[in-house]
Scaffold this motif. Structure first.
Motif, PDB file in Angstrom:
ATOM      1  N   LYS A   1       7.168  -2.234 -10.749  1.00 33.66           N
ATOM      2  CA  LYS A   1       7.859  -0.962 -10.512  1.00 33.66           C
ATOM      3  C   LYS A   1       7.607  -0.448  -9.095  1.00 33.66           C
ATOM      4  CE  LYS A   1       8.087   0.453 -15.305  1.00 33.66           C
ATOM      5  NZ  LYS A   1       7.519   1.264 -16.369  1.00 33.66           N
ATOM      6  N   LYS A   2       6.435  -0.732  -8.539  1.00 35.82           N
ATOM      7  CA  LYS A   2       6.143  -0.342  -7.159  1.00 35.82           C
ATOM      8  C   LYS A   2       7.087  -1.059  -6.197  1.00 35.82           C
ATOM      9  CE  LYS A   2       1.252   0.622  -7.810  1.00 35.82           C
ATOM     10  NZ  LYS A   2      -0.118   0.182  -7.478  1.00 35.82           N
ATOM     11  N   LEU A   3       7.388  -2.328  -6.490  1.00 37.87           N
ATOM     12  CA  LEU A   3       8.344  -3.061  -5.655  1.00 37.87           C
ATOM     13  C   LEU A   3       9.716  -2.419  -5.718  1.00 37.87           C
ATOM     14  CD1 LEU A   3       7.552  -6.823  -6.391  1.00 37.87           C
ATOM     15  CD2 LEU A   3       6.974  -5.502  -4.345  1.00 37.87           C
ATOM     16  N   LYS A   4      10.109  -2.033  -6.927  1.00 35.33           N
ATOM     17  CA  LYS A   4      11.424  -1.409  -7.110  1.00 35.33           C
ATOM     18  C   LYS A   4      11.495  -0.091  -6.345  1.00 35.33           C
ATOM     19  CE  LYS A   4      14.694   0.242 -10.540  1.00 35.33           C
ATOM     20  NZ  LYS A   4      14.954   0.508 -11.944  1.00 35.33           N
ATOM     21  N   ALA A   5      10.396   0.645  -6.325  1.00 33.28           N
ATOM     22  CA  ALA A   5      10.371   1.965  -5.688  1.00 33.28           C
ATOM     23  C   ALA A   5      10.294   1.884  -4.163  1.00 33.28           C
ATOM     24  CB  ALA A   5       9.188   2.776  -6.212  1.00 33.28           C
TER      25      ALA A   5
ATOM     26  N   PRO B   1      16.933  -4.404   8.736  1.00 27.96           N
ATOM     27  CA  PRO B   1      15.998  -3.411   8.190  1.00 27.96           C
ATOM     28  C   PRO B   1      15.270  -3.888   6.933  1.00 27.96           C
ATOM     29  CG  PRO B   1      18.014  -2.351   8.880  1.00 27.96           C
ATOM     30  CD  PRO B   1      18.249  -3.834   8.998  1.00 27.96           C
ATOM     31  N   ASP B   2      15.934  -4.683   6.083  1.00 30.68           N
ATOM     32  CA  ASP B   2      15.263  -5.191   4.889  1.00 30.68           C
ATOM     33  C   ASP B   2      14.099  -6.096   5.256  1.00 30.68           C
ATOM     34  OD1 ASP B   2      17.035  -3.885   3.276  1.00 30.68           O
ATOM     35  OD2 ASP B   2      18.201  -5.653   2.753  1.00 30.68           O
ATOM     36  N   GLU B   3      14.261  -6.869   6.323  1.00 26.90           N
ATOM     37  CA  GLU B   3      13.257  -7.851   6.689  1.00 26.90           C
ATOM     38  C   GLU B   3      12.056  -7.251   7.408  1.00 26.90           C
ATOM     39  OE1 GLU B   3      15.720 -10.459   8.933  1.00 26.90           O
ATOM     40  OE2 GLU B   3      16.199 -11.674   7.184  1.00 26.90           O
ATOM     41  N   LEU B   4      12.086  -5.976   7.676  1.00 26.57           N
ATOM     42  CA  LEU B   4      10.968  -5.362   8.365  1.00 26.57           C
ATOM     43  C   LEU B   4       9.871  -4.914   7.404  1.00 26.57           C
ATOM     44  CD1 LEU B   4      12.926  -3.416  11.091  1.00 26.57           C
ATOM     45  CD2 LEU B   4      11.768  -5.611  11.270  1.00 26.57           C
ATOM     46  N   ARG B   5      10.049  -5.268   6.164  1.00 29.72           N
ATOM     47  CA  ARG B   5       9.022  -5.043   5.150  1.00 29.72           C
ATOM     48  C   ARG B   5       8.837  -6.353   4.412  1.00 29.72           C
ATOM     49  NH1 ARG B   5       8.586   0.682   3.364  1.00 29.72           N
ATOM     50  NH2 ARG B   5       9.965   1.844   4.718  1.00 29.72           N
ATOM     51  N   ALA B   6       7.629  -6.630   4.049  1.00 31.21           N
ATOM     52  CA  ALA B   6       7.321  -7.829   3.278  1.00 31.21           C
ATOM     53  C   ALA B   6       6.206  -7.475   2.300  1.00 31.21           C
ATOM     54  CB  ALA B   6       6.924  -8.970   4.197  1.00 31.21           C
ATOM     55  N   VAL B   7       5.921  -8.388   1.400  1.00 33.13           N
ATOM     56  CA  VAL B   7       4.955  -8.120   0.336  1.00 33.13           C
ATOM     57  C   VAL B   7       3.828  -9.140   0.354  1.00 33.13           C
ATOM     58  CG1 VAL B   7       4.620  -7.840  -2.156  1.00 33.13           C
ATOM     59  CG2 VAL B   7       6.823  -7.229  -1.113  1.00 33.13           C
TER      60      VAL B   7
ATOM     61  N   ASN C   1       7.689 -12.657   1.314  1.00 36.41           N
ATOM     62  CA  ASN C   1       9.040 -12.240   0.948  1.00 36.41           C
ATOM     63  C   ASN C   1       9.218 -10.727   1.064  1.00 36.41           C
ATOM     64  OD1 ASN C   1      10.214 -14.778   0.158  1.00 36.41           O
ATOM     65  ND2 ASN C   1       8.843 -14.737  -1.600  1.00 36.41           N
ATOM     66  N   THR C   2      10.483 -10.312   1.154  1.00 38.53           N
ATOM     67  CA  THR C   2      10.790  -8.889   1.187  1.00 38.53           C
ATOM     68  C   THR C   2      10.600  -8.290  -0.210  1.00 38.53           C
ATOM     69  OG1 THR C   2      13.131  -9.183   0.670  1.00 38.53           O
ATOM     70  CG2 THR C   2      12.512  -9.227   3.010  1.00 38.53           C
ATOM     71  N   PRO C   3      10.334  -6.991  -0.292  1.00 39.73           N
ATOM     72  CA  PRO C   3      10.202  -6.348  -1.603  1.00 39.73           C
ATOM     73  C   PRO C   3      11.474  -6.508  -2.440  1.00 39.73           C
ATOM     74  CG  PRO C   3       9.449  -4.861   0.121  1.00 39.73           C
ATOM     75  CD  PRO C   3      10.062  -6.054   0.799  1.00 39.73           C
ATOM     76  N   LYS C   4      12.631  -6.409  -1.791  1.00 41.86           N
ATOM     77  CA  LYS C   4      13.906  -6.523  -2.495  1.00 41.86           C
ATOM     78  C   LYS C   4      14.045  -7.892  -3.152  1.00 41.86           C
ATOM     79  CE  LYS C   4      18.870  -5.998  -1.586  1.00 41.86           C
ATOM     80  NZ  LYS C   4      19.860  -5.687  -0.537  1.00 41.86           N
ATOM     81  N   TYR C   5      13.755  -8.949  -2.397  1.00 41.13           N
ATOM     82  CA  TYR C   5      13.854 -10.312  -2.935  1.00 41.13           C
ATOM     83  C   TYR C   5      12.862 -10.504  -4.082  1.00 41.13           C
ATOM     84  CZ  TYR C   5      13.377 -15.259  -3.563  1.00 41.13           C
ATOM     85  OH  TYR C   5      13.300 -16.484  -4.155  1.00 41.13           O
ATOM     86  N   LEU C   6      11.608 -10.148  -3.837  1.00 39.13           N
ATOM     87  CA  LEU C   6      10.567 -10.378  -4.832  1.00 39.13           C
ATOM     88  C   LEU C   6      10.845  -9.592  -6.114  1.00 39.13           C
ATOM     89  CD1 LEU C   6       8.105 -12.182  -4.897  1.00 39.13           C
ATOM     90  CD2 LEU C   6       6.732 -10.245  -4.155  1.00 39.13           C
ATOM     91  N   TYR C   7      11.270  -8.345  -5.966  1.00 42.56           N
ATOM     92  CA  TYR C   7      11.587  -7.532  -7.148  1.00 42.56           C
ATOM     93  C   TYR C   7      12.709  -8.176  -7.953  1.00 42.56           C
ATOM     94  CZ  TYR C   7      13.343  -3.971 -10.219  1.00 42.56           C
ATOM     95  OH  TYR C   7      13.790  -3.311 -11.341  1.00 42.56           O
ATOM     96  N   LYS C   8      13.767  -8.597  -7.275  1.00 36.58           N
ATOM     97  CA  LYS C   8      14.915  -9.195  -7.952  1.00 36.58           C
ATOM     98  C   LYS C   8      14.486 -10.416  -8.765  1.00 36.58           C
ATOM     99  CE  LYS C   8      19.259 -11.608  -7.024  1.00 36.58           C
ATOM    100  NZ  LYS C   8      18.865 -12.874  -7.633  1.00 36.58           N
ATOM    101  N   ASP C   9      13.785 -11.347  -8.128  1.00 35.98           N
ATOM    102  CA  ASP C   9      13.417 -12.582  -8.836  1.00 35.98           C
ATOM    103  C   ASP C   9      12.368 -12.354  -9.926  1.00 35.98           C
ATOM    104  OD1 ASP C   9      15.256 -14.045  -7.455  1.00 35.98           O
ATOM    105  OD2 ASP C   9      13.845 -15.597  -6.863  1.00 35.98           O
TER     106      ASP C   9
END
Length: 165
Positions: free
Chosen positions: A150-154, A26-32, A68-76
């Motif tokens: 912040k949009k990535l985090k949300a 499910p995480d990989e079904l979104r990217a940025v 990249n996924t939003p989760k990965y990009l936000y973290k880094d």
């Protein structure tokens, strides 16, 4: 003059990214997609890479990246300003391998720095082509940049999109 940055959440399957075609988690079904001054980053990178790729006899390699996924990009991008963190020391992989989806495989890394007013993206580098020179430097207004982060985090990390069979 400052540059403008915008993050757009996409479904990488609809964009035809090879790594996402198997359905993925499910995480990989979104990217940025990253837009700078209204242009998608892969377009900007491709423009810089074409002469190098042609010289190597592989013009089709230019600009061939995944997102990249939003989760990965936000973290880094969030950890990049923490002294001693991996992304602070080595940079952030802002584009990933189009085939496997791994940021460090065939990606683009960037060093991110800040001062009181601005965030800077500089020293772009291709993970396996250290001799490809990008000569890209961007300067973002800090409040606008922080708003995009912040949009990535949300972004919900669990997608409502069903994996394909």
């Amino acid at each position: 003059m400052t540059d403008k940055i915008r993050f757009k959440i996409i479904d990488p399957r609809k964009k035809g990214e090879t790594w996402a075609q198997s359905g993925g988690s499910p995480d990989e079904l979104r990217a940025v997609e990253i837009y700078i001054n209204g242009r998608e980053l892969t377009e900007i990178v491709k423009e810089k890479e074409v002469p190098f790729a042609k010289a190597e006899g592989h013009p089709n390699l230019a600009g061939l990246y995944g997102h990249n996924t939003p989760k990965y990009l936000y973290k880094d991008l969030s950890e990049v300003f923490i002294e001693g963190s991996y992304s602070n020391k080595y940079g952030v992989s802002i584009l990933c391998c189009e085939e496997c989806g791994e940021p460090g495989c065939w990606g683009i890394d960037v060093k991110v720095r800040q001062d009181d007013d601005f965030v800077y993206w500089q020293d772009f580098e291709q993970a396996h082509r250290k001799n490809w020179k990008y000569d890209l430097n961007f300067k973002f207004d800090k409040p606008e940049y922080d708003s995009e982060i912040k949009k990535l985090k949300a972004t919900p990390h669990k997608s409502k999109i069903k994996p394909t069979a």
